[in-house]
Design an enzyme around this catalytic site. Structure first.
Site, PDB file in Angstrom:
ATOM      1  N   SER A 179     114.981 -16.718 -29.892  1.00  0.00           N
ATOM      2  CA  SER A 179     115.743 -15.984 -30.904  1.00  0.00           C
ATOM      3  C   SER A 179     117.157 -16.527 -31.038  1.00  0.00           C
ATOM      4  O   SER A 179     117.816 -16.230 -32.019  1.00  0.00           O
ATOM      5  CB  SER A 179     115.838 -14.483 -30.611  1.00  0.00           C
ATOM      6  N   HIS A 233     109.706 -17.584 -35.034  1.00  0.00           N
ATOM      7  CA  HIS A 233     110.428 -16.433 -34.483  1.00  0.00           C
ATOM      8  C   HIS A 233     109.769 -15.132 -34.915  1.00  0.00           C
ATOM      9  O   HIS A 233     109.936 -14.691 -36.054  1.00  0.00           O
ATOM     10  CB  HIS A 233     111.906 -16.481 -34.928  1.00  0.00           C
ATOM     11  N   GLU A 243     110.042 -15.727 -38.835  1.00  0.00           N
ATOM     12  CA  GLU A 243     110.922 -16.777 -39.364  1.00  0.00           C
ATOM     13  C   GLU A 243     110.360 -18.133 -38.905  1.00  0.00           C
ATOM     14  O   GLU A 243     110.105 -18.322 -37.712  1.00  0.00           O
ATOM     15  CB  GLU A 243     112.350 -16.601 -38.829  1.00  0.00           C
ATOM     16  N   ASN A 248     119.101 -12.413 -37.352  1.00  0.00           N
ATOM     17  CA  ASN A 248     120.104 -12.190 -36.300  1.00  0.00           C
ATOM     18  C   ASN A 248     121.492 -12.652 -36.719  1.00  0.00           C
ATOM     19  O   ASN A 248     122.472 -12.382 -36.033  1.00  0.00           O
ATOM     20  CB  ASN A 248     119.689 -12.880 -34.997  1.00  0.00           C
TER      21      ASN A 248
HETATM   22  N1  LIG Z   1     111.999  -9.304 -26.682  1.00  0.00           N
HETATM   23  C1  LIG Z   1     112.331  -9.470 -27.951  1.00  0.00           C
HETATM   24  O1  LIG Z   1     112.713  -8.528 -28.651  1.00  0.00           O
HETATM   25  C2  LIG Z   1     112.228 -10.842 -28.569  1.00  0.00           C
HETATM   26  C3  LIG Z   1     112.160 -10.949 -29.968  1.00  0.00           C
HETATM   27  C4  LIG Z   1     112.042 -12.210 -30.560  1.00  0.00           C
HETATM   28  C5  LIG Z   1     112.019 -13.338 -29.745  1.00  0.00           C
HETATM   29  N2  LIG Z   1     112.106 -13.205 -28.391  1.00  0.00           N
HETATM   30  C6  LIG Z   1     112.096 -14.439 -27.585  1.00  0.00           C
HETATM   31  O2  LIG Z   1     110.840 -14.556 -26.938  1.00  0.00           O
HETATM   32  C7  LIG Z   1     111.010 -15.190 -25.663  1.00  0.00           C
HETATM   33  C8  LIG Z   1     110.453 -14.290 -24.594  1.00  0.00           C
HETATM   34  O3  LIG Z   1     111.109 -13.047 -24.638  1.00  0.00           O
HETATM   35  P1  LIG Z   1     110.491 -11.738 -23.912  1.00  0.00           P
HETATM   36  O4  LIG Z   1     111.355 -10.611 -24.268  1.00  0.00           O
HETATM   37  O5  LIG Z   1     109.033 -11.659 -24.190  1.00  0.00           O
HETATM   38  O6  LIG Z   1     110.727 -12.137 -22.372  1.00  0.00           O
HETATM   39  P2  LIG Z   1     110.056 -11.501 -21.072  1.00  0.00           P
HETATM   40  O7  LIG Z   1     110.992 -11.802 -19.963  1.00  0.00           O
HETATM   41  O8  LIG Z   1     109.616 -10.109 -21.334  1.00  0.00           O
HETATM   42  O9  LIG Z   1     108.726 -12.348 -20.872  1.00  0.00           O
HETATM   43  C9  LIG Z   1     108.737 -13.691 -20.480  1.00  0.00           C
HETATM   44  C10 LIG Z   1     107.431 -14.036 -19.751  1.00  0.00           C
HETATM   45  O10 LIG Z   1     107.546 -15.400 -19.372  1.00  0.00           O
HETATM   46  C11 LIG Z   1     107.038 -15.536 -18.047  1.00  0.00           C
HETATM   47  N3  LIG Z   1     107.659 -16.709 -17.449  1.00  0.00           N
HETATM   48  C12 LIG Z   1     108.813 -16.790 -16.765  1.00  0.00           C
HETATM   49  N4  LIG Z   1     109.043 -18.076 -16.427  1.00  0.00           N
HETATM   50  C13 LIG Z   1     108.027 -18.808 -16.899  1.00  0.00           C
HETATM   51  C14 LIG Z   1     107.696 -20.179 -16.883  1.00  0.00           C
HETATM   52  N5  LIG Z   1     108.467 -21.078 -16.295  1.00  0.00           N
HETATM   53  N6  LIG Z   1     106.556 -20.557 -17.467  1.00  0.00           N
HETATM   54  C15 LIG Z   1     105.758 -19.657 -18.085  1.00  0.00           C
HETATM   55  N7  LIG Z   1     106.016 -18.351 -18.158  1.00  0.00           N
HETATM   56  C16 LIG Z   1     107.133 -17.937 -17.565  1.00  0.00           C
HETATM   57  C17 LIG Z   1     107.361 -14.232 -17.364  1.00  0.00           C
HETATM   58  O11 LIG Z   1     106.441 -14.010 -16.289  1.00  0.00           O
HETATM   59  C18 LIG Z   1     107.194 -13.221 -18.496  1.00  0.00           C
HETATM   60  O12 LIG Z   1     105.861 -12.725 -18.531  1.00  0.00           O
HETATM   61  C19 LIG Z   1     112.500 -15.488 -25.544  1.00  0.00           C
HETATM   62  O13 LIG Z   1     112.742 -16.801 -25.986  1.00  0.00           O
HETATM   63  C20 LIG Z   1     113.122 -14.477 -26.486  1.00  0.00           C
HETATM   64  O14 LIG Z   1     114.371 -14.907 -26.983  1.00  0.00           O
HETATM   65  C21 LIG Z   1     112.184 -11.982 -27.783  1.00  0.00           C
END
Ligand SMILES: NC(=O)c1ccc[n+]([C@@H]2O[C@H](COP(=O)([O-])OP(=O)(O)OC[C@H]3O[C@@H](n4cnc5c(N)ncnc54)[C@H](O)[C@@H]3O)[C@@H](O)[C@H]2O)c1
Length: 483
Positions: free
Chosen positions: A106, A127, A139, A177
């Site tokens: 993001s 995204h 996106e 954003n």
């Molecule tokens: N949460 C939101 O609202 C949101 C919205 C849009 C985009 N994003 C983006 O999505 C991505 C993930 O966000 P999230 O909120 O789901 O995070 P999160 O921390 O909830 O989940 C991340 C997952 O990745 C796993 N992980 C950690 N290290 C790892 C590795 N080296 N290899 C593989 N898996 C690994 C973890 O075990 C976890 O299950 C980020 O880039 C974030 O910016 C998040």
């Protein structure tokens, strides 16, 4: 996010392989998917057989090499460039040369992530919004080296997932954003300058502008820490552009651990997920008849006032109450043009709004603004009384959002349609910001921004040149041929 995206793809008929370092995370994702789809069956949105088929299309692995046969890999690992660097270096070696790599980042640069791989032309940003199964927007972000064919394939894929894609250039915050920054940002300034209180701003944005939630309710829901992190990231990436400067109120609250709903207190206090004592709704009944002789500057309320039986004065000199518009300049300044400024009360209302903001000037007598309150209530309108301030609340916030959308359009971040679509589907705006601009009038939006820039002396309000050009040409955003 990864589990949600996997569910969306499986429901759309794709075979999905879900990878995570942690077997527990994989287990949790599977459980959440099964529960979500069970509720969809209960609600009649899918059949039990469709649910079984979708779940059957999802396999899990805790070995990255398992992804070797995939045509597309969507990365949703934590928002940490170093972590993503390691992951993409490995993926690049494991995946077939023709495979597309996508990142759900993001806030990081898609171009930078692309450069971590040996195939930047086949890396794209996808995204999704949280929760992915419910949010319709994606996106599609082309980095500096992303091939057109890759961006096109990603766009088509999003359509096949049943989502609405919008194209965005790789710039900080992409569309949503970035363009949404002034919604909380300007609200914090309004509160910081003591123009209005937290609950007042929320109520005005709900009732006057039609948002489902006000900016403070939204910050409490998202988490102040999350919102603050996005603010700081976008501010840094734009090399400290003042439009994106975070506000100290937010920093203090994050430092104090007042993060919103998840900690039980943010801008509001929560019990059982509900705001204590609020949120405040519309005023219950119409006001009493106004006895004063009222003089109204401009035509806006005259017809309604006549219909409601108000006594209108022909000249300000003969009036007990003088109503002026206080959006392009504060009430105190407007009142200086009248003798007896103690009778002068400023107000502001968006086109068609059912809530009017009333702002007494420094010399306004209490009886005058109380009478103004009764006057607008007698027209059947909701009223919020705030302190004096240029742009008041709704127009100030909206015009800053519109300005950001106009800057994004000027910089080619996305088309007019995609900016409006992204804001409606990604954040639930009742209208796209550029549609808002046309409804308010481009010249007036420009006027509000110029007035804010003059009054507050801050560069953050400098209007996008496109607004000035459109206003000079007498055009609207809707009339732009190549938006
Ligand atoms: N949460 C939101 O609202 C949101 C919205 C849009 C985009 N994003 C983006 O999505 C991505 C993930 O966000 P999230 O909120 O789901 O995070 P999160 O921390 O909830 O989940 C991340 C997952 O990745 C796993 N992980 C950690 N290290 C790892 C590795 N080296 N290899 C593989 N898996 C690994 C973890 O075990 C976890 O299950 C980020 O880039 C974030 O910016 C998040």
């Amino acid at each position: 996010m990864g589990g949600g995206i996997a569910q969306v793809a499986a429901v759309a008929g794709f075979d999905v392989l879900l990878y995570d370092l942690s077997p527990e995370a994989l287990e949790r994702a599977r459980g959440r998917m099964a529960d979500f789809l069970a509720r969809a069956v209960e609600k009649g949105r899918m059949t039990a057989a469709e649910r079984e088929a979708a779940l059957g299309r999802v396999a899990v692995t805790d070995r990255l090499t398992g992804l070797a046969a995939c045509d597309l890999v969507i990365e949703a690992a934590p928002e940490d460039l170093e972590l993503k660097r390691g992951l993409f270096r490995e993926l690049d070696a494991i995946c077939r040369p023709a495979a597309i790599l996508a990142t759900n980042t993001s806030s990081l640069s898609v171009s930078e992530i692309g450069a971590l791989t040996g195939r930047p032309e086949r890396l794209v940003g996808l995204h999704f919004f949280n929760p992915a199964p419910l949010m319709p927007l994606v996106e599609v972000i082309a980095g500096s080296q992303t091939a057109q064919a890759t961006a096109d394939a990603a766009f088509d894929l999003v359509v096949r997932l049943g989502k609405t894609p919008v194209r965005a250039k790789d710039t900080p915050g992409f569309i949503v954003n970035r363009v949404n920054r002034p919604f909380p940002g300007e609200a914090l300034r309004i509160v910081g300058e003591n123009v209005a209180g937290v609950a007042q701003v929320d109520r005005i944005m709900r009732l006057a502008a039609g948002f489902r939630m006000g900016p403070f309710e939204l910050m409490d829901l998202v988490g102040l820490d999350v919102n603050f992190a996005v603010n700081q990231s976008v501010f840094r990436q734009f090399f400290e552009e003042p439009r994106f400067r975070p506000h100290p109120i937010q920093a203090r609250m994050v430092q104090a651990g007042l993060l919103g709903q998840k900690t039980g207190q943010g801008f509001y206090r929560y019990e059982g997920g509900r705001i204590m004592g609020g949120p405040v709704g519309p005023s219950p009944e119409s006001g009493p008849q106004v006895e004063s002789r009222v003089w109204i500057d401009g035509d806006r309320w005259r017809e309604a006032a006549r219909t409601a039986g108000c006594r209108l004065a022909a000249e300000p000199a003969g009036a007990d109450l003088v109503l002026v518009e206080a959006v392009l300049r504060p009430t105190t300044e407007a009142a200086a043009a009248f003798d007896r400024p103690e009778r002068v009360v400023g107000s502001g209302a968006l086109p068609g709004a059912r809530l009017v903001t009333v702002a007494p000037g420094m010399r306004t007598a209490p009886e005058a603004w109380q009478e103004a309150f009764r006057f607008f209530r007698s027209l059947g309108l909701d009223v919020e009384v705030t302190h004096d301030g240029t742009g008041l609340v709704a127009e100030r916030i909206l015009c800053c959002v519109i300005n950001e959308a106009a800057w994004a359009l000027t910089e080619g971040v996305a088309s007019r349609e995609h900016i409006d679509t992204a804001m409606k589907l990604g954040t639930g705006y009742p209208l796209g910001p550029l549609e808002w601009a046309d409804r308010i009038g481009v010249a007036r939006v420009l006027g509000v921004l110029e007035a804010l820039q003059r009054d507050l002396g801050e560069d953050r309000y400098r209007p996008a040149p496109l607004l000035r050009r459109l206003a000079a040409a007498g055009l609207s955003f809707g009339a732009l041929m190549h938006g």
